[in-house]
Design an enzyme around this catalytic site. Structure first.
Site, PDB file in Angstrom:
ATOM      1  N   ASP A 203       0.822  -1.213   0.000  1.00  0.00           N
ATOM      2  CA  ASP A 203       0.000   0.000   0.000  1.00  0.00           C
ATOM      3  C   ASP A 203       0.859   1.266   0.000  1.00  0.00           C
ATOM      4  OD1 ASP A 203      -2.745   1.166   0.525  1.00  0.00           O
ATOM      5  OD2 ASP A 203      -1.700   1.964   2.280  1.00  0.00           O
ATOM      6  N   GLU A 245       1.357  -0.420  -5.080  1.00  0.00           N
ATOM      7  CA  GLU A 245       0.310   0.576  -5.250  1.00  0.00           C
ATOM      8  C   GLU A 245       0.980   1.945  -5.277  1.00  0.00           C
ATOM      9  OE1 GLU A 245      -3.408   3.060  -3.683  1.00  0.00           O
ATOM     10  OE2 GLU A 245      -1.764   2.509  -2.367  1.00  0.00           O
TER      11      GLU A 245
END
Ligand code: NOJ
Length: 544
Positions: A203, A245
């Site tokens: 993330d 990401e």
């Protein structure tokens, strides 16, 4: 790379699942791990290879689990570590892989690291976070959650200092200049890898390191740290992946692949809004353009592509003018807008028109990259823009037309979120059971599309070239891998389109539809004339 020696992720189709939303096994109104296990056959039948599960760790859920309070456990709402182990086993038994979120950049403010950091200046945890006497450092870093945050600094009474955070103020950023933090995260990776998971969707990776005078994104020091995680993975495990990401331009994402020694995969963010643009404008140019901005990536790496996910449809990677246009076209009600994006699902965005939904999916699958299906989009689920934040695209999965859409047997008012029950998208009409029985349903069309794509690794490995670029009402992509060609054609408009293509290089070959196996005849030396119905797409193999 040949079809025989490609790593599994090159030709994979991913399925993104929010466990909270998928299936509730103990009828407390919240989806859980055992619920997901009970649906693994459904997922297997969809034809996908790998499930990506959103964060399941203990958390105050201020950011639906992206605010982790303990990296080594499962949130009690979702089950136990034992349940999680079973999930991995059951998935592996079916030939499915599982990747999980690795939230590197920040923790919850409830994490004991942060609690100790703020209250014990002499503890080793003080330096786990980014503290400052003032709130004016790193002023060039943008604010990401524009609708809620006014600064990347928040004052903490207990510490008497400001702490740095790129997302909600309840998510303090970890300090990656501290090697102890890097070691902690390596331990976290190890814990879940030993449990058997197949990798991580990492993330918010651009933001690990801060430096004065920069925008604090994509810094070389950040790449060094990420490369270290990859080295750790390679030295200790086989066949596991790291997916980045990084909501950035493809030229900036390139660095996250390193020399094939950083991430195995990276999301391609900016192609996504351009698929919606192309469809609404009836014009392939936005796709031509973004692909011209997309560099080649190392051989052993792959883009990861998507039409929707659990967040708002992000419009960060478009111009201001394009953003205003996208909002006007796709989010006319201000409630549909969030931060720099649109909080709606695929089917409502595409007018609930199965032709457009299938075209968008097929287009995505025809471009380089491994695609992700967001849970519920395979049946055309709707959304609920009245729910807080991004919750409107995270509503319960619709399994059947009975109580709570078959998601749970709890009292409807106790569900974590209401099921979609508006006129057009009610679970009474849109649900898995109904679509299972209908050969022409979106679900069955999606299954077929996924099957065909997977049968032909040319989609994963092949080079691509745009043909007939001047005919912007259609998108024409020629995929080539060794002596194999597939022609992917898309009519982006609501009217019949005639296409004239120079395929003389393939004269005498048969044109065969990969979708239904029908032959369209032999290619001639002269131009090949093809006709496409409104929003029709074709995948045509040019057989030797
Ligand atoms: C990206 C995730 O997709 C999003 O849901 C989350 O809010 C932020 N990162 C912060 O972790």
């Amino acid at each position: 790379m040949s079809k025989n020696n490609m790593p599994w992720y090159m030709n994979a189709v991913f399925y993104e699942v929010h466990i909270r939303a998928y299936c509730d096994s103990n009828n407390d109104g919240i989806g859980d791990i055992l619920g997901l296990i009970s649906k693994l056959d459904y997922i297997k039948n969809l034809g996908v290879d790998c499930i990506w599960i959103l964060p399941i760790y203990p958390s105050p859920l201020k950011d639906d689990g992206y605010d982790i309070a303990d990296y080594y456990n499962v949130h009690p709402d979702y089950g136990t570590l034992e349940d999680f182990k079973r999930l991995i086993q059951e998935a592996h038994n079916r030939g499915l892989r599982v990747i999980a979120d690795l939230v590197l950049n920040h923790t919850s403010d409830q994490h004991h690291w942060f609690q100790t950091s703020r209250s014990e200046p002499n503890s080793k945890f003080r330096d786990y976070y980014v503290w400052s006497d003032t709130d004016d450092k790193y002023a060039d870093a943008r604010i990401i959650f524009l609708d809620t945050e006014v600064s990347n600094w928040t004052y903490d009474e207990k510490a008497g200092l400001f702490f740095w955070h790129r997302f909600y103020s309840s998510q303090p950023d970890l300090n990656y200049d501290n090697p102890a933090v890097v070691e902690e995260m390596q331990r976290v990776m190890k814990f879940w890898l030993e449990m058997g998971i197949d990798g991580f969707r990492a993330d918010a990776v651009p933001y690990l390191i801060e430096r004065e005078g920069t925008n604090c994104e994509n810094l070389p020091e950040t790449h060094q740290i990420l490369k270290g995680f990859r080295t750790y993975l390679d030295e200790n495990y086989e066949d596991k992946i790291l997916l980045a990401e990084a909501n950035q331009w493809p030229m900036d994402v390139l660095a996250y692949f390193g020399d094939g020694d950083e991430f195995h995969m990276g999301f391609h963010f900016p192609v996504m809004p351009r698929i919606y643009m192309a469809l609404r404008k009836g014009d392939a140019s936005p796709i031509h353009w973004i692909m011209s901005q997309t560099p080649d990536i190392p051989d052993n790496t792959q883009w990861c592509t998507f039409l929707r996910n659990h967040d708002e449809l992000t419009l960060e990677m478009v111009t201001e003018e394009e953003r205003q246009w996208m909002w006007a076209e796709y989010a006319p009600d201000p409630r549909m807008r969030l931060n720099l994006g649109i909080r709606r699902r695929l089917a409502p965005l595409l007018d609930n028109d199965p032709r457009k939904i299938m075209l968008a999916n097929a287009l995505l699958y025809s471009l380089p990259g491994a695609p992700i299906v967001y849970y519920g989009d395979e049946i055309g689920m709707g959304d609920n823009i009245w729910l807080y934040d991004r919750n409107g695209v995270r509503t319960p999965m619709q399994w059947n037309d009975r109580l709570n859409a078959g998601f749970s047997e709890a009292k409807p008012e106790t569900l974590y979120a209401p099921v979609i029950d508006n006129e057009e998208f009610s679970y009474k009409v849109i649900n898995v059971e109904a679509q299972e029985h209908d050969p022409h349903s979106l679900l069955n069309k999606m299954r077929h599309l996924i099957d065909v794509r997977k049968l032909h690794p040319i989609f994963a490995l092949g080079a691509y070239e745009f043909l007939a670029k001047e005919h912007t009402k259609c998108l024409c992509i020629l995929r080539t891998h060794s002596d194999e060609q597939v022609l992917c054609l898309f009519n982006l408009t609501n009217s019949v389109q005639q296409l004239s293509l120079d395929l003389a290089a393939f004269a005498d070959r048969d044109i065969v539809s990969l979708i239904d196996g029908n032959s369209l005849g032999k290619i001639k030396l002269a131009e090949t004339e093809l006709e496409l119905e409104p929003y029709e797409f074709q995948w045509l193999s040019l057989k030797c």
